[in-house]
Design a protein around this motif. Sequence first.
Motif, short mmCIF file in Angstrom:
data_model
loop_
_atom_site.label_atom_id
_atom_site.label_comp_id
_atom_site.label_asym_id
_atom_site.label_seq_id
_atom_site.Cartn_x
_atom_site.Cartn_y
_atom_site.Cartn_z
N LEU A 7 0.85 -1.19 0.00
CA LEU A 7 0.00 0.00 0.00
C LEU A 7 0.88 1.24 0.00
CD1 LEU A 7 -2.82 1.33 0.28
CD2 LEU A 7 -2.48 1.24 2.76
N PHE A 8 0.60 2.15 -0.93
CA PHE A 8 1.33 3.42 -1.03
C PHE A 8 0.33 4.56 -0.93
CE2 PHE A 8 3.30 7.06 -2.89
CZ PHE A 8 4.67 6.90 -2.71
N ARG A 9 0.60 5.51 -0.03
CA ARG A 9 -0.24 6.71 0.12
C ARG A 9 0.53 7.93 -0.36
NH1 ARG A 9 -5.59 6.88 1.05
NH2 ARG A 9 -5.25 8.87 2.14
N PHE A 10 -0.02 8.62 -1.37
CA PHE A 10 0.64 9.81 -1.89
C PHE A 10 0.63 10.94 -0.86
CE2 PHE A 10 -0.60 7.77 -5.95
CZ PHE A 10 0.67 7.69 -6.53
N ASP A 11 -0.41 10.98 0.00
CA ASP A 11 -0.50 12.06 0.99
C ASP A 11 0.21 11.72 2.29
OD1 ASP A 11 -2.14 10.15 2.07
OD2 ASP A 11 -4.00 11.29 1.84
N GLY A 12 0.79 10.53 2.39
CA GLY A 12 1.52 10.15 3.59
C GLY A 12 0.66 9.69 4.74
N ASP A 13 -0.68 9.69 4.56
CA ASP A 13 -1.59 9.28 5.64
C ASP A 13 -1.70 7.76 5.64
OD1 ASP A 13 -3.49 9.15 7.61
OD2 ASP A 13 -5.17 9.68 6.29
N LEU A 14 -0.65 7.11 6.10
CA LEU A 14 -0.58 5.65 6.06
C LEU A 14 -1.24 5.00 7.26
CD1 LEU A 14 0.65 3.32 4.37
CD2 LEU A 14 2.68 3.49 5.83
N ALA A 15 -1.21 5.66 8.40
CA ALA A 15 -1.63 5.03 9.65
C ALA A 15 -3.07 4.51 9.59
CB ALA A 15 -1.48 6.03 10.80
N SER A 16 -3.97 5.27 8.95
CA SER A 16 -5.38 4.88 8.95
C SER A 16 -5.69 3.75 7.98
CB SER A 16 -6.24 6.10 8.58
OG SER A 16 -5.93 6.54 7.27
N THR A 42 7.78 2.61 5.36
CA THR A 42 8.31 3.97 5.39
C THR A 42 7.16 4.90 5.80
OG1 THR A 42 7.78 4.56 3.10
CG2 THR A 42 9.83 3.35 3.47
N SER A 43 7.37 6.18 5.64
CA SER A 43 6.33 7.13 6.06
C SER A 43 5.09 7.09 5.17
CB SER A 43 6.90 8.55 6.06
OG SER A 43 7.35 8.90 4.76
N ASN A 44 5.23 6.63 3.91
CA ASN A 44 4.05 6.62 3.03
C ASN A 44 3.76 5.28 2.36
OD1 ASN A 44 6.27 6.75 1.41
ND2 ASN A 44 5.60 8.50 0.19
N TRP A 45 4.47 4.23 2.70
CA TRP A 45 4.10 2.92 2.15
C TRP A 45 4.48 1.80 3.11
CZ3 TRP A 45 8.03 -0.56 1.43
CH2 TRP A 45 9.32 -0.09 1.17
N VAL A 46 3.79 0.67 2.93
CA VAL A 46 4.07 -0.53 3.71
C VAL A 46 4.00 -1.74 2.79
CG1 VAL A 46 1.62 -0.75 4.39
CG2 VAL A 46 3.39 -1.91 5.73
N LEU A 47 4.95 -2.63 2.97
CA LEU A 47 5.02 -3.88 2.21
C LEU A 47 5.09 -5.03 3.21
CD1 LEU A 47 5.66 -5.45 -0.56
CD2 LEU A 47 8.06 -5.23 0.14
N SER A 48 4.27 -6.06 2.98
CA SER A 48 4.35 -7.26 3.82
C SER A 48 4.09 -8.47 2.94
CB SER A 48 3.35 -7.20 4.97
OG SER A 48 2.02 -7.27 4.47
N CYS A 49 4.47 -9.62 3.45
CA CYS A 49 4.22 -10.87 2.72
C CYS A 49 3.55 -11.85 3.67
CB CYS A 49 5.53 -11.46 2.19
SG CYS A 49 5.26 -12.91 1.13
N HIS A 50 2.42 -12.35 3.25
CA HIS A 50 1.64 -13.31 4.03
C HIS A 50 1.90 -14.69 3.43
CE1 HIS A 50 -2.52 -15.09 4.98
NE2 HIS A 50 -1.88 -15.00 6.11
N LYS A 51 2.55 -15.57 4.20
CA LYS A 51 2.98 -16.82 3.57
C LYS A 51 3.29 -17.89 4.61
CE LYS A 51 7.97 -16.27 3.56
NZ LYS A 51 9.17 -16.65 2.83
N TYR A 52 3.47 -19.13 4.15
CA TYR A 52 3.99 -20.20 4.98
C TYR A 52 5.52 -20.21 4.83
CZ TYR A 52 3.33 -22.51 0.40
OH TYR A 52 3.30 -22.82 -0.94
N PRO A 53 6.25 -20.80 5.79
CA PRO A 53 7.72 -20.65 5.80
C PRO A 53 8.41 -21.12 4.53
CG PRO A 53 6.96 -21.50 7.91
CD PRO A 53 5.77 -21.49 7.00
N GLU A 54 7.88 -22.15 3.88
CA GLU A 54 8.58 -22.71 2.70
C GLU A 54 8.32 -21.92 1.42
OE1 GLU A 54 7.71 -25.90 5.72
OE2 GLU A 54 6.54 -24.33 4.72
#
Length: 632
Positions: A7-16, A42-54
């Motif tokens: 998710l990337f927010r151009f306005d930096g309002d990531l928290a909500s 970072t201040s305007n984007w978040v990256l995560s990966c939802h997965k099993y260990p393998e």
Amino acid sequence: MPGLNFLFRFDGDLASRKTVFTDGPNRFDLDFDYKNIDQKETSNWVLSCHKYPEYPTTIFDDDELYIYLEGKIYNKDHATVSSELKFLARNIFTDGSGAAQRLRSWLLDVDGDFIVFCWNKLSGQIALFNDVLGRLPLYYYHTESEVAVSRNLKFLADAIKKRQYDMMSMAQYLLIGYCPHHRTLLKNIYRLSPAGLLEIDGKRSRCSIKNVHVFNFENKPHQSKSTRENASELARLMGQGVKNRAESSAKNILSLSGGLDSRTVGAALYAQKIPFEAATFIDYEKARQLDIDCARDIAKILDCEHAIVPLSAPTGENFLRLLRIKNGRNYLGISFLLQFLEYLKQRHGRNFTYFTGNGGDRIARDIRPNLYFQDMDELTAYICRRQQFFPEDELSALVQISKEKIRQEVKEILQSYPENDLVQKFIHFEVHGDALTRHVEGDDRTKHFFWTATPYYSVPFFQYIMGIPDEQKRDFKLYKVFLDQLHFELVAIPYANIVAPVGSFRHKTYNLIRRVRKWPNPVRFCLRKLNLYPAPAPPQHIHSPHFIDCFRQQIETCTVLSDYFSRPGLEKIISHPQNYKNEALEVLFTATSMMEYFECGKSTLEKFLSADLSVPSGSWDWYRHKILNDKA
């Protein structure tokens, strides 16, 4: 599904907004060992990966670049991948005009199933791209304020503020069983096309999406070579493809049937001296006994351990689980295969590669229609008639879009392809739509359980075989020589679909009869024009009573369906189910179940978890010839 969420927010309002992507996966978790890992923020984007260990992911991180690789690149070592990805990222971020061409050249040279995320720490620019065949489905939407990307369609559906459904895509889905272009059933949520590049420039509040390569199947560079020369090169490339895929795996399991594609993969594994086991399922109607017998003979020749797994009839629980795994991107009628995949996971864990013959039924055969098209309108009409689940007029009334608009949309898709020859445009539609959309989504279902790979979609193999003239593929001529070069004994084992060895007299007779039956019948045509030939009585179809009851309850209780479908149209279908094929009802049920699940947060299937929703006796032919080509 395992995979990245961004998710990337151009306005930096990531928290909500970021909790949708960081906490969201846990709400739909079906396996206890799925976890959110590799989170970067970072201040305007978040990256995560939802997965099993393998599940395969790799991070390349230095002072300038952060690169996240999901999936596998098979033909390059770790150091080479790191060096080349960093070189590509720097080009994308600094050389806009030449970067696309360099990325295109690299994608055509690399063999893998992957998605790459790149972040320039100095400029803040971001780029995502996938492999040239789009083997890991990736969905996205973008607005003036944000860009969201995910491997899971429901994450985006929950994140988008004004969710609506794309009824033109729905029409295409109900007509041919899949959305043939980059659109999904959700309006403004798209699938990233193969060789797609998504770029984000936060400083300029700009997001751009482009394709750096589109195949042109009109080009046949191997036209001058003989069938034997081409078959020899295919055997070499198939061997290299299985070797590359097996090298990154602790164990190899082959999905084996009595068809040609899986035995060819097995022959290549055997020729490369790669240890593997085979597994075959017995369908719940026991309709594939010849398939089982042929698979057993193949396994004996290949000298591999062979597990035969009986499956029970699919229940509402199977339907519901597939709905939650793929969010309507897989036809729910195939849900009985989840039992087979679960068996393999319980027996072998997740740390193995599951080899299939997926793709061979499209790229290794002559799929040209036995017709000549005078213009684009004739080709469009043929595609719309050829495999329709519902008659076009009835479909038009159901989705409340005219038949002309539906056909025009299909025509525009065909016009977007680079080929000039209409037959080659049809092949592009079949390969890009059916193989690289429906089949890829089927492969992705398997990745929920463990990693799967098919050497038919090895990039070198795919490029070479699509450059062979279609005439050499006719009547399995190329396939017979190709298989013979890998393992000559396997040619003599019957091809289960026609109960005869490929290339035999019986096989040739079968192909001739099949072609003749597709020819127009002028006598019957004239008699019908004179009203002297009675129209055949419409067939009466038998359905599972539990399935019809479940479908009826869903239509009655899920009011949102009336916002998009014609209520009289739905009631007509559910009141007279005997007028519709099982697959037609189940394709519609897949779409309506997705809408109910997304809008109501629940499913009528929850009331039918233990109910038998299986297709009744005598209805197996469509599954055999259409669905089982997915090879789980």
